[in-house]
Design a protein around this motif. Sequence first.
Motif, PDB file in Angstrom:
ATOM      1  N   MET A  82      68.321  35.635  36.086  1.00  0.00           N
ATOM      2  CA  MET A  82      67.872  34.691  36.778  1.00  0.00           C
ATOM      3  C   MET A  82      68.171  33.464  36.198  1.00  0.00           C
ATOM      4  O   MET A  82      67.966  33.141  35.135  1.00  0.00           O
ATOM      5  N   SER A  83      68.934  32.374  36.861  1.00  0.00           N
ATOM      6  CA  SER A  83      69.294  31.298  36.346  1.00  0.00           C
ATOM      7  C   SER A  83      68.116  30.389  36.272  1.00  0.00           C
ATOM      8  O   SER A  83      67.291  30.013  36.838  1.00  0.00           O
ATOM      9  N   ALA A  84      68.271  29.493  35.129  1.00  0.00           N
ATOM     10  CA  ALA A  84      67.046  28.494  35.105  1.00  0.00           C
ATOM     11  C   ALA A  84      67.944  27.284  35.017  1.00  0.00           C
ATOM     12  O   ALA A  84      67.054  26.132  34.719  1.00  0.00           O
ATOM     13  N   ILE A  85      69.094  27.342  35.389  1.00  0.00           N
ATOM     14  CA  ILE A  85      69.794  26.024  35.649  1.00  0.00           C
ATOM     15  C   ILE A  85      69.740  25.554  37.176  1.00  0.00           C
ATOM     16  O   ILE A  85      69.561  24.722  37.703  1.00  0.00           O
ATOM     17  N   ASN A  86      70.384  26.529  38.014  1.00  0.00           N
ATOM     18  CA  ASN A  86      70.450  26.541  39.302  1.00  0.00           C
ATOM     19  C   ASN A  86      68.993  27.083  39.872  1.00  0.00           C
ATOM     20  O   ASN A  86      68.851  28.324  39.968  1.00  0.00           O
ATOM     21  N   PHE A  87      67.813  26.515  39.705  1.00  0.00           N
ATOM     22  CA  PHE A  87      66.551  26.820  39.910  1.00  0.00           C
ATOM     23  C   PHE A  87      65.660  25.766  40.500  1.00  0.00           C
ATOM     24  O   PHE A  87      65.939  24.474  40.634  1.00  0.00           O
ATOM     25  N   ARG A  88      64.650  26.473  41.115  1.00  0.00           N
ATOM     26  CA  ARG A  88      63.712  25.633  41.695  1.00  0.00           C
ATOM     27  C   ARG A  88      62.236  26.406  41.560  1.00  0.00           C
ATOM     28  O   ARG A  88      62.245  27.309  41.222  1.00  0.00           O
ATOM     29  N   ILE A  89      61.329  25.331  41.553  1.00  0.00           N
ATOM     30  CA  ILE A  89      59.756  25.951  41.419  1.00  0.00           C
ATOM     31  C   ILE A  89      59.080  25.265  42.197  1.00  0.00           C
ATOM     32  O   ILE A  89      59.302  24.170  42.597  1.00  0.00           O
TER      33      ILE A  89
END
Length: 92
Positions: free
Chosen positions: A59-66
């Motif tokens: 899972m990308s931590a750059i192309n990422f939302r929270i």
Amino acid sequence: CEFLELDEQVAESLQLQPSRGTDPALMSDPTIYRFVEALSVYGPALKELIHEEFGDGIMSAINFRIDLSRRPDPEGDRVVVTFDGKFLDYKW
């Protein structure tokens, strides 16, 4: 920085190498510690579930939302944290 009229302090901070680790002082914060603890306990199972659902990858931590929300519960409100990261297969 000159173009954006940012001061010298901002310019210096933009030149620092990013840190991917956790500041040891933050680990004394109960909320931060619980996040680390939860990922330490459930991380391996989540990894296996990702591989089962998507195949081999991360899972990308750059192309990422929270997202963070509250869910009412009779025994006390619940904290809902959603990680939304792009799946990157190992074929790249």
